[in-house]
Design an enzyme around this catalytic site. Structure first.
Site, mmCIF file in Angstrom:
data_model
loop_
_atom_site.group_PDB
_atom_site.id
_atom_site.type_symbol
_atom_site.label_atom_id
_atom_site.label_comp_id
_atom_site.label_asym_id
_atom_site.label_seq_id
_atom_site.Cartn_x
_atom_site.Cartn_y
_atom_site.Cartn_z
ATOM 1 N N ASP A 78 -25.519 -30.405 44.968
ATOM 2 C CA ASP A 78 -24.685 -29.406 44.298
ATOM 3 C C ASP A 78 -23.380 -29.255 45.087
ATOM 4 O OD1 ASP A 78 -23.507 -27.152 43.267
ATOM 5 O OD2 ASP A 78 -25.249 -25.852 43.574
ATOM 6 N N ILE A 79 -22.265 -29.602 44.466
ATOM 7 C CA ILE A 79 -20.972 -29.607 45.161
ATOM 8 C C ILE A 79 -20.558 -28.209 45.635
ATOM 9 C CG2 ILE A 79 -19.421 -29.287 43.160
ATOM 10 C CD1 ILE A 79 -17.769 -31.686 44.283
ATOM 11 N N ASP A 98 -18.174 -27.275 36.253
ATOM 12 C CA ASP A 98 -17.161 -26.231 36.068
ATOM 13 C C ASP A 98 -17.811 -24.839 36.063
ATOM 14 O OD1 ASP A 98 -14.671 -25.169 35.496
ATOM 15 O OD2 ASP A 98 -14.758 -25.628 33.361
ATOM 16 N N ASN A 127 -11.517 -27.899 32.338
ATOM 17 C CA ASN A 127 -10.999 -28.175 30.994
ATOM 18 C C ASN A 127 -9.522 -27.764 30.940
ATOM 19 O OD1 ASN A 127 -11.036 -25.266 30.461
ATOM 20 N ND2 ASN A 127 -13.258 -25.519 30.279
ATOM 21 N N GLY A 131 -20.261 -36.193 32.458
ATOM 22 C CA GLY A 131 -21.220 -35.269 31.851
ATOM 23 C C GLY A 131 -20.939 -35.162 30.365
ATOM 24 N N TYR A 185 -18.245 -34.977 28.810
ATOM 25 C CA TYR A 185 -17.100 -35.763 28.336
ATOM 26 C C TYR A 185 -17.462 -37.217 28.045
ATOM 27 C CZ TYR A 185 -13.674 -31.959 28.997
ATOM 28 O OH TYR A 185 -12.951 -30.791 28.905
HETATM 29 P P1 ADP Z 1 -17.177 -33.434 32.344
HETATM 30 O O1 ADP Z 1 -16.810 -32.452 31.272
HETATM 31 O O2 ADP Z 1 -15.981 -33.880 33.158
HETATM 32 O O3 ADP Z 1 -18.011 -34.561 31.832
HETATM 33 P P2 ADP Z 1 -19.524 -32.136 33.513
HETATM 34 O O4 ADP Z 1 -19.554 -30.946 34.388
HETATM 35 O O5 ADP Z 1 -20.236 -32.068 32.207
HETATM 36 O O6 ADP Z 1 -17.988 -32.541 33.369
HETATM 37 O O7 ADP Z 1 -20.104 -33.372 34.312
HETATM 38 C C1 ADP Z 1 -19.440 -34.036 35.354
HETATM 39 C C2 ADP Z 1 -20.465 -34.448 36.394
HETATM 40 O O8 ADP Z 1 -20.770 -33.323 37.212
HETATM 41 C C3 ADP Z 1 -21.798 -34.920 35.791
HETATM 42 O O9 ADP Z 1 -22.134 -36.160 36.390
HETATM 43 C C4 ADP Z 1 -22.776 -33.821 36.199
HETATM 44 O O10 ADP Z 1 -24.073 -34.374 36.463
HETATM 45 C C5 ADP Z 1 -22.157 -33.308 37.470
HETATM 46 N N1 ADP Z 1 -22.532 -31.946 37.901
HETATM 47 C C6 ADP Z 1 -23.011 -30.904 37.174
HETATM 48 N N2 ADP Z 1 -23.225 -29.836 37.962
HETATM 49 C C7 ADP Z 1 -22.874 -30.209 39.234
HETATM 50 C C8 ADP Z 1 -22.872 -29.565 40.512
HETATM 51 N N3 ADP Z 1 -23.263 -28.298 40.657
HETATM 52 N N4 ADP Z 1 -22.444 -30.287 41.581
HETATM 53 C C9 ADP Z 1 -22.027 -31.563 41.465
HETATM 54 N N5 ADP Z 1 -21.992 -32.232 40.298
HETATM 55 C C10 ADP Z 1 -22.424 -31.554 39.193
#
Ligand code: ADP
Length: 174
Positions: A11-12, A35, A25, A124, A126
């Protein structure tokens, strides 16, 4: 693997780095995925600063990046960049995705940020194909680091196993 590039799974929002990058977005309104996690964990400061940017410039264009402070997050800054929605690949998606990484790194450099963590932008909701996204991300980061001495650590953070395994394979090849 370049000694400045790291890979981790998780988790970032938990990372204690100078900046984490948000897959935001265009309106900079916290959505789902990474996000939503960043806005929830970072609290009001992030949404207020995003609102100020929105008032001033309307938000953030696809492929560009803006910066806020990190609120309650352990990082100092959040760099919000807007990845392209995947429309099959003929709508300039690759150039836009590359531009997200490049713009975020330039903004980081301008703010004297030494350590920066990226999620897997656009892979994700997108819908960008994960392997193509990983290749573009790694190439763009390497290209930037070749011409820069100020950024010391770039961490790719994969939330899902598929992305983690792809990055591991691509980075181990080097
Ligand atoms: P996008 O709209 O750019 O596709 P998403 O948030 O749906 O953005 O997904 C982008 C990436 O972030 C995906 O690979 C998803 O698995 C990942 N992701 C979702 N939650 C977290 C988090 N808490 N920390 C790191 N990466 C995450």
């Amino acid at each position: 693997m370049s000694d400045k590039i790291e890979l981790m799974r998780g988790d970032i929002t938990t990372l204690n780095v100078d900046a984490i990058v948000n897959a935001a977005n265009n309106r900079l309104i916290g959505g789902g995925g990474v996000d939503g996690a960043i806005h929830r964990a970072g609290g009001e400061q992030i949404s207020q600063e995003c609102a100020a940017i929105r008032r001033e410039s309307g938000g953030c264009k696809t492929g560009e990046a803006v910066i806020t402070r990190g609120g309650f997050l352990p990082c100092k800054y959040v760099i919000h960049t807007v990845g392209p929605v995947w429309h099959g690949g003929s709508k300039g998606e690759e150039a836009l995705l590359r531009s997200c990484y490049n713009s975020s790194l330039h903004l980081a450099k301008d703010h004297n940020i030494k350590s920066i963590a990226f999620p897997n932008i656009s892979t994700g909701v997108y819908g960008y194909p994960k392997e193509e996204a990983a290749k573009a991300a790694i190439e763009e980061v390497k290209r930037f680091l070749q011409g820069d001495t100020s950024i010391e650590r770039v961490i790719f953070v994969s939330f899902d196993e598929e992305n983690y395994d792809l990055y591991k394979k691509l980075l181990d090849k080097e």
